[in-house]
Design a protein around this motif. Sequence first.
Motif, PDB file in Angstrom:
ATOM      1  N   ARG A  59       0.797  -1.298   0.094  1.00  0.00           N
ATOM      2  CA  ARG A  59       0.221  -0.198   0.021  1.00  0.00           C
ATOM      3  C   ARG A  59       0.715   1.370   0.066  1.00  0.00           C
ATOM      4  O   ARG A  59       0.548   2.167  -0.735  1.00  0.00           O
ATOM      5  N   GLU A  60       1.832   1.480   0.792  1.00  0.00           N
ATOM      6  CA  GLU A  60       2.833   2.420   0.672  1.00  0.00           C
ATOM      7  C   GLU A  60       3.252   2.577  -0.551  1.00  0.00           C
ATOM      8  O   GLU A  60       3.584   3.788  -0.965  1.00  0.00           O
ATOM      9  N   GLU A  61       3.872   1.678  -1.254  1.00  0.00           N
ATOM     10  CA  GLU A  61       4.498   1.583  -2.427  1.00  0.00           C
ATOM     11  C   GLU A  61       3.405   2.309  -3.525  1.00  0.00           C
ATOM     12  O   GLU A  61       3.904   3.098  -4.336  1.00  0.00           O
ATOM     13  N   ALA A  62       2.347   1.507  -3.456  1.00  0.00           N
ATOM     14  CA  ALA A  62       1.287   2.042  -4.245  1.00  0.00           C
ATOM     15  C   ALA A  62       0.844   3.513  -4.110  1.00  0.00           C
ATOM     16  O   ALA A  62       0.708   4.413  -5.136  1.00  0.00           O
TER      17      ALA A  62
ATOM     18  N   LYS B  88       3.048   5.973  -2.970  1.00  0.00           N
ATOM     19  CA  LYS B  88       4.051   6.642  -3.298  1.00  0.00           C
ATOM     20  C   LYS B  88       4.091   6.812  -4.822  1.00  0.00           C
ATOM     21  O   LYS B  88       4.484   7.851  -5.568  1.00  0.00           O
ATOM     22  N   LYS B  89       3.762   5.642  -5.775  1.00  0.00           N
ATOM     23  CA  LYS B  89       3.669   5.623  -7.140  1.00  0.00           C
ATOM     24  C   LYS B  89       2.880   6.525  -7.422  1.00  0.00           C
ATOM     25  O   LYS B  89       2.881   7.345  -8.609  1.00  0.00           O
ATOM     26  N   SER B  90       1.552   6.645  -6.940  1.00  0.00           N
ATOM     27  CA  SER B  90       0.420   7.495  -7.324  1.00  0.00           C
ATOM     28  C   SER B  90       0.759   8.902  -7.089  1.00  0.00           C
ATOM     29  O   SER B  90       0.308   9.548  -7.916  1.00  0.00           O
ATOM     30  N   GLU B  91       1.394   9.226  -6.076  1.00  0.00           N
ATOM     31  CA  GLU B  91       1.835  10.389  -5.845  1.00  0.00           C
ATOM     32  C   GLU B  91       2.874  11.035  -6.792  1.00  0.00           C
ATOM     33  O   GLU B  91       2.702  12.136  -7.389  1.00  0.00           O
ATOM     34  N   ALA B  92       3.902  10.218  -7.202  1.00  0.00           N
ATOM     35  CA  ALA B  92       4.832  10.660  -8.129  1.00  0.00           C
ATOM     36  C   ALA B  92       3.981  10.679  -9.500  1.00  0.00           C
ATOM     37  O   ALA B  92       4.596  11.855 -10.125  1.00  0.00           O
ATOM     38  N   GLN B  93       3.052   9.872  -9.924  1.00  0.00           N
ATOM     39  CA  GLN B  93       2.355   9.974 -11.219  1.00  0.00           C
ATOM     40  C   GLN B  93       1.659  11.368 -11.183  1.00  0.00           C
ATOM     41  O   GLN B  93       1.628  11.948 -12.104  1.00  0.00           O
ATOM     42  N   SER B  94       1.161  11.465  -9.940  1.00  0.00           N
ATOM     43  CA  SER B  94       0.160  12.892  -9.946  1.00  0.00           C
ATOM     44  C   SER B  94       0.999  14.100 -10.035  1.00  0.00           C
ATOM     45  O   SER B  94       0.586  15.118 -10.563  1.00  0.00           O
TER      46      SER B  94
END
Length: 77
Positions: free
Chosen positions: A63-66, A68-74
Motif C-alpha cells: 500500500r505504501e509503495e502504491a 508513493k507511485k500514485s503521488e509520483a504520477q500525479s
Amino acid sequence: MKALTILGAMIGLLTGLGFALAARSGWPEAFWRGIAAAVVGGLLLRWWGTLWIRSWYQVLRAREEAEKKSEAQSKAV
C-alpha cells in the motif's frame, strides 16, 4: 506472538480434555491427551500467526509503495 501461542495452547487443552472426557477416558488419560493437544495447538497457532503477521506487513508495504507511485504520477502530470 506469545499471546497466540498461549491462546492456541488453551484451545488445544480444552479441546483435548473435552474429546477425551467425551470418550469416557479416565482423568489421567484425559489430562495427557489435553497436554498433547495443547502442545500441538500452541505450535499450530504460532505458525499461523507468523504467516498472518508477515502477510499483513507485506500488504502494508504494498500500500505504501502504491501510494508513493500514485503521488509520483500525479506530480508528473
